[in-house]
Each structure stands twice: as structure tokens, then as C-alpha cells.
Design an enzyme around this catalytic site. Structure first.
Site, PDB file in Angstrom:
ATOM      1  N   GLN A   1      -7.343   5.470  -3.572  1.00  0.00           N
ATOM      2  CA  GLN A   1      -6.950   6.383  -4.667  1.00  0.00           C
ATOM      3  C   GLN A   1      -7.102   7.842  -4.291  1.00  0.00           C
ATOM      4  O   GLN A   1      -6.664   8.714  -5.050  1.00  0.00           O
ATOM      5  CB  GLN A   1      -7.794   6.078  -5.923  1.00  0.00           C
ATOM      6  CG  GLN A   1      -7.608   4.694  -6.489  1.00  0.00           C
ATOM      7  CD  GLN A   1      -6.210   4.451  -7.062  1.00  0.00           C
ATOM      8  OE1 GLN A   1      -5.438   5.378  -7.283  1.00  0.00           O
ATOM      9  NE2 GLN A   1      -5.872   3.192  -7.283  1.00  0.00           N
TER      10      GLN A   1
ATOM     11  N   HIS B   1     -13.442  -1.417  -6.660  1.00  0.00           N
ATOM     12  CA  HIS B   1     -12.337  -2.358  -6.830  1.00  0.00           C
ATOM     13  C   HIS B   1     -12.788  -3.698  -6.217  1.00  0.00           C
ATOM     14  O   HIS B   1     -13.607  -3.720  -5.300  1.00  0.00           O
ATOM     15  CB  HIS B   1     -11.141  -1.792  -6.072  1.00  0.00           C
ATOM     16  CG  HIS B   1      -9.875  -2.557  -6.232  1.00  0.00           C
ATOM     17  ND1 HIS B   1      -9.593  -3.658  -5.471  1.00  0.00           N
ATOM     18  CD2 HIS B   1      -8.809  -2.367  -7.044  1.00  0.00           C
ATOM     19  CE1 HIS B   1      -8.399  -4.119  -5.822  1.00  0.00           C
ATOM     20  NE2 HIS B   1      -7.905  -3.351  -6.771  1.00  0.00           N
TER      21      HIS B   1
ATOM     22  N   CYS C   1      -8.741  -4.815 -11.792  1.00  0.00           N
ATOM     23  CA  CYS C   1      -9.401  -5.355 -10.592  1.00  0.00           C
ATOM     24  C   CYS C   1     -10.762  -4.699 -10.380  1.00  0.00           C
ATOM     25  O   CYS C   1     -11.166  -4.425  -9.240  1.00  0.00           O
ATOM     26  CB  CYS C   1      -8.537  -5.186  -9.344  1.00  0.00           C
ATOM     27  SG  CYS C   1      -6.964  -6.004  -9.470  1.00  0.00           S
TER      28      CYS C   1
ATOM     29  N   LYS D   1       0.757   3.241  -2.477  1.00  0.00           N
ATOM     30  CA  LYS D   1       0.198   4.129  -3.502  1.00  0.00           C
ATOM     31  C   LYS D   1       0.503   5.594  -3.201  1.00  0.00           C
ATOM     32  O   LYS D   1       0.009   6.489  -3.877  1.00  0.00           O
ATOM     33  CB  LYS D   1      -1.317   3.925  -3.595  1.00  0.00           C
ATOM     34  CG  LYS D   1      -1.711   2.560  -4.182  1.00  0.00           C
ATOM     35  CD  LYS D   1      -3.196   2.493  -4.382  1.00  0.00           C
ATOM     36  CE  LYS D   1      -3.734   1.096  -4.562  1.00  0.00           C
ATOM     37  NZ  LYS D   1      -3.339   0.458  -5.808  1.00  0.00           N
TER      38      LYS D   1
HETATM   39  N1  C6P Z   1      -5.726  -0.697  -7.136  1.00  0.00           N
HETATM   40  C1  C6P Z   1      -4.843  -0.511  -9.371  1.00  0.00           C
HETATM   41  O1  C6P Z   1      -4.009  -0.750 -10.253  1.00  0.00           O
HETATM   42  P1  C6P Z   1      -4.205  -2.902  -2.288  1.00  0.00           P
HETATM   43  O2  C6P Z   1      -3.853  -3.804  -3.420  1.00  0.00           O
HETATM   44  O3  C6P Z   1      -4.866  -3.645  -1.154  1.00  0.00           O
HETATM   45  O4  C6P Z   1      -3.092  -2.021  -1.855  1.00  0.00           O
HETATM   46  O5  C6P Z   1      -5.305  -1.876  -2.866  1.00  0.00           O
HETATM   47  C2  C6P Z   1      -6.530  -2.372  -3.305  1.00  0.00           C
HETATM   48  C3  C6P Z   1      -7.365  -1.272  -3.878  1.00  0.00           C
HETATM   49  C4  C6P Z   1      -8.535  -0.932  -3.249  1.00  0.00           C
HETATM   50  N2  C6P Z   1      -9.302   0.069  -3.683  1.00  0.00           N
HETATM   51  C5  C6P Z   1      -8.983   0.793  -4.777  1.00  0.00           C
HETATM   52  C6  C6P Z   1      -9.862   1.907  -5.200  1.00  0.00           C
HETATM   53  C7  C6P Z   1      -7.809   0.482  -5.468  1.00  0.00           C
HETATM   54  O6  C6P Z   1      -7.485   1.191  -6.544  1.00  0.00           O
HETATM   55  C8  C6P Z   1      -6.989  -0.587  -5.031  1.00  0.00           C
HETATM   56  C9  C6P Z   1      -5.753  -0.988  -5.778  1.00  0.00           C
HETATM   57  C10 C6P Z   1      -4.576  -0.957  -7.963  1.00  0.00           C
HETATM   58  O7  C6P Z   1      -5.865   0.117  -9.622  1.00  0.00           O
HETATM   59  C11 C6P Z   1      -4.068  -2.364  -7.912  1.00  0.00           C
HETATM   60  S1  C6P Z   1      -5.262  -3.523  -8.413  1.00  0.00           S
END
Ligand code: C6P
Length: 412
Positions: free
Chosen positions: A206, A125, A369, A229
Site C-alpha cells: 500500500q 494483511h 483480508c 495496485k
Molecule cells: N490488499 C485490499 O483490498 P496481493 O493480493 O498479493 O497483490 O496483495 C496482498 C496484500 C499484502 N499486503 C497489503 C498491505 C495489502 O493491502 C495486500 C492486498 C487488497 O486491501 C486485496 S486483499
């Protein structure tokens, strides 16, 4: 693998959002990798906090302040217990992204130097790419990418070669891909890295919400994840690191609560984890996160994982039988999470998501992302469906039928 024992039909009653209709249809929420829905218990714990306990924490001696502090710290204990670490090893941040930036700022800027390598993978990501790029620009560290094969699995040989040749001084990997669902063999990687004295940061954004994660068994150096999440509120993230590591790290931000004594020209910092929690934190939402952990524990993370394997197997079987459909990532649900990315002929993912929305179905479309991964897959975007405890096979049928309808609309 045993069949799911999660009763998602019953669980749905715990989530007020499922009373909402979208375009006159029942909501089919398949964007759980992005953020999850919240049960009444989480919503109630937040309103209960503001109704009955609201005050600042760690500062005052009156009853309300002590009650608020206790609730906040009880959440820290619940989360520590959930991943099997000590409460003082849990730092609250805003999200996974902030946790990784904190490590890049407070650990990496002191422990890494020019030309030191940081191993990440093509699965990452943006929040596990961009902070390391910024670091490279500032102190001259180098990014080493570990590739993936056509099934979305990491090129382990390359990673092991990077580790054993001492080219890298930090390994930072997503435990589970938010696009392909690939589950990385993280315990094996950590063992090899540690044999070479290399620390490992695990992006558990995840994985922690979807499977049992026991830090004592995993033995990672850093673990980061987000409350939103895993049924919790937005605005709360977690950084785990060993107490001894946190103690040696410099602060991320300066301000209230992270100090012991402040003098005109220097400050003695507070003990960990408070040293990393400057300013008034997101108290009510941390309390809400505690309620989310209670909810997840009641279902059991093993059961959640089984339920998602079951749903993923069912969904993969259905969509792999469709024509003109490309599914990315591993085929075996035992090696992947409940995240399915795909494309149908030349239908743009945004068009498919719009058709899905007409049927009340929420899926994500775009680059998720993870543009480096999109470049590796050689596509600008994908459609993505991602599951959680409240999703049912009936919902997957609706989703698959809507893919078929999109095919008819676009005449493919
Ligand atoms: N992925 C998705 O739709 P945040 O936004 O900081 O809570 O998480 C960031 C993040 C970091 N690592 C992984 C593997 C992720 O999947 C995510 C967030 C979401 O896939 C929002 S972009």
C-alpha cells in the site's frame, strides 16, 4: 503540505474504464487499495508485446526472443530505478503474497529456528500473517504481535522492547495499513532493528504505489509489492532483497531458467535474480508494469502523495461531520494514506456497498483480508473507500451524499 498539482480530471481521460457506466451512472472507483485501474499506455504495451514481440525469454537466440528478453529486463531496470536499487536485486513474483511466501520459504527456513520470534503487528494483511503461522507450525518459530492504539498507531514502545530484548529475529511490517491507512514510521523502526542486528521485511503493497519509497534511504532488508495496485497488470509482484542476501537464499521453486547446469542428481543454480524465477514468467505483464512505472514517474510520486493527502483531508472533513459514523484510523492525513474505513450505526457494510453500487460507486466492504485487525477493532467488517490519482473531490462529494442517503433509507 503543498496543495495537489495532479490534474485528476485530465488524467481520467487516460483510463478507458471511466467511459463505462454503472447503473447508468459514471463510475466512481474508490477501491484502489484492492486494485487500481489501468491507463491506455499499460494496456497498449501488453497488446503491443503480444502483437509484435511475443516469444519466450532468456532461452533462444532468434530476434523475437532477444527483443522480448530486452523488454522484460528493461522493466526490471525501471522498477529497480523506481525504488533506487540494482536490477539484480529485483525478483519478479506473482504478487506481494507470493513475495512474502518466498521469503518465508527461502530465507526464514534457513535463517530462523525454533523459538525465534517474528514481530508483526495487528495491522497486517493476511499475507503477512499466514505464511509466518505456517512457518511456526513447521519449525517452531513464534509470532509476536505489536498492538495498536485507539488511533490506529503502532505501539512502538512494545516493538522496541521486543527488538532490544532480542526476543525477535525478524520484523515484518506493513508500511501502510490497507484498512486504517496508518503509515508506520518504518525508517525509525529499521534503524532500531538494525542496531540490534535484526532484519526487516517491509510490506509495501500500500505504500510503494502511493508515496516515494527509496530503499537506499529506508535501508530495509526486504521490500515486497504488487504491480496491480500501481496501475500495472495483475499477476506481477516484486521482491527486493540485497544481492548478497538473495545469493545466500535457497531457491523457492525448481525448474527452467533458475538453473545453470542440471545433472542427474544435483543442479547448479543460476545467478540472482533468475535463481528465483523458475519457469516461463509473466512476460507481457512485466512489460506492462514497466509502462505503469513510466506513467507514475511522469506524474511524480511526491505529487501523487500530495494529491492523496488533499483528497483524504477533504473526505475526512466531510464524513467526520456526519452523525452515527465511526471512522477508524489516524485523523491527520499526513500520517495516513488515502484509505478510509468506517461504519455507519448498524448498517451492514455490504448493504452500504450495494447502495453505493446503485450510484455507480465502487467501495469495498468486509474484513479486507485483515481479520486480526477486525478482531482488534471489535467489528466483523467495515466499509472502505480508497483513493488514487484519478479520483476527484467531486467524486468524494457523491460518495458522502450516498452515505447520507443510506442513512435516510435505514432511518438513522
Ligand atoms: N490488499 C485490499 O483490498 P496481493 O493480493 O498479493 O497483490 O496483495 C496482498 C496484500 C499484502 N499486503 C497489503 C498491505 C495489502 O493491502 C495486500 C492486498 C487488497 O486491501 C486485496 S486483499
Amino acid at each position: 503540505m503543498q496543495r495537489s498539482i495532479v490534474n485528476s480530471y485530465e488524467l481520467r481521460n487516460d483510463f478507458p474504464i471511466f467511459k463505462k457506466k454503472i447503473n447508468g451512472k459514471e463510475l466512481v472507483y474508490l477501491d484502489n487499495a484492492s486494485t487500481t485501474q489501468k491507463p491506455y499506455t499499460v494496456i497498449k504495451s501488453i497488446t503491443d508485446f503480444y502483437s509484435n514481440y511475443n516469444s519466450n525469454i532468456h532461452r533462444a537466440v532468434y530476434q523475437l526472443a532477444e527483443e522480448a528478453t530486452t523488454l522484460y529486463e528493461q522493466s526490471r531496470e525501471k522498477i529497480a530505478n523506481f525504488i533506487n536499487v540494482r536490477p539484480e536485486e529485483i525478483v519478479f513474483t506473482r504478487n506481494t503474497t507470493e513475495s512474502i511466501n518466498l521469503i518465508a520459504h527461502s530465507w526464514a527456513r534457513t535463517n530462523l529456528k525454533k523459538d525465534d520470534g517474528i514481530a508483526i503487528s495487528e495491522l497486517e494483511h493476511h499475507s503477512n500473517i499466514v505464511p509466518w503461522q505456517i512457518l511456526s507450525q513447521e519449525i517452531g518459530t513464534r509470532l509476536e504481535y505489536v498492538g495498536i492504539d485507539e488511533n490506529g498507531f503502532l505501539d512502538l514502545e512494545h516493538l522496541i522492547e521486543l527488538i532490544s530484548s532480542k526476543k525477535v529475529k525478524l520484523v515484518s511490517l506493513s508500511h501502510m495499513s490497507n484498512v486504517l491507512g496508518t503509515i508506520v514510521p518504518i525508517e525509525r523502526i529499521i534503524k532500531i532493528a538494525h542496531e540490534n542486528d535484526i532484519p526487516v521485511l517491509v510490506d509495501g503493497a500500500q505504500s510503494v504505489p502511493h508515496m516515494p519509497v527509496n530503499v537506499k534511504n529506508m535501508d530495509c532488508d526486504f521490500l515486497v509489492f504488487s504491480a496491480h495496485k500501481m496501475l500495472g497488470p495483475t499477476g506481477v509482484g516484486v521482491l527486493y532483497a540485497k544481492k548478497e542476501v538473495l545469493e545466500k537464499m535457497r531457491p523457492f521453486m525448481g525448474g527452467g531458467d533458475m538453473i545453470k547446469e542440471v545433472f542427474k542428481f544435483h543442479t547448479n543454480y543460476n545467478e540472482v535474480p533468475y535463481k528465483f524465477e523458475a519457469g516461463t514468467p509473466n512476460i507481457a505483464d512485466v512489460v506492462g508494469f514497466g509502462a505503469a512505472i513510466d506513467y507514475l514517474k511522469k506524474i511524480g510520486m511526491e505529487n501523487i502523495r500530495k494529491h492523496e493527502i488533499d483528497l483524504t483531508e477533504y473526505a475526512l472533513e466531510s464524513i467526520l461531520s456526519l452523525n452515527h459514523l465511526t471512522v477508524y484510523g489516524p485523523r491527520d492525513p499526513n500520517y495516513r494514506g488515502g484509505v478510509i474505513s468506517f461504519n455507519i450505526a448498524d448498517i451492514h457494510p455490504h448493504d452500504l456497498a450495494t447502495i453505493m453500487n446503485d450510484h455507480g460507486i465502487a467501495i469495498r466492504s468486509g474484513h479486507h483480508c485483515a481479520q486480526v485487525l477486525m478482531q482488534r477493532l471489535d467489528v466483523p467488517a467495515t466499509s472502505r473507500a480508497s483513493f488514487y490519482i484519478y479520483n476527484t473531490k467531486e467524486e468524494i462529494d457523491k460518495f458522502v451524499n450516498t452515505i447520507k442517503e443510506a442513512g435516510r433509507i435505514f432511518k438513522i
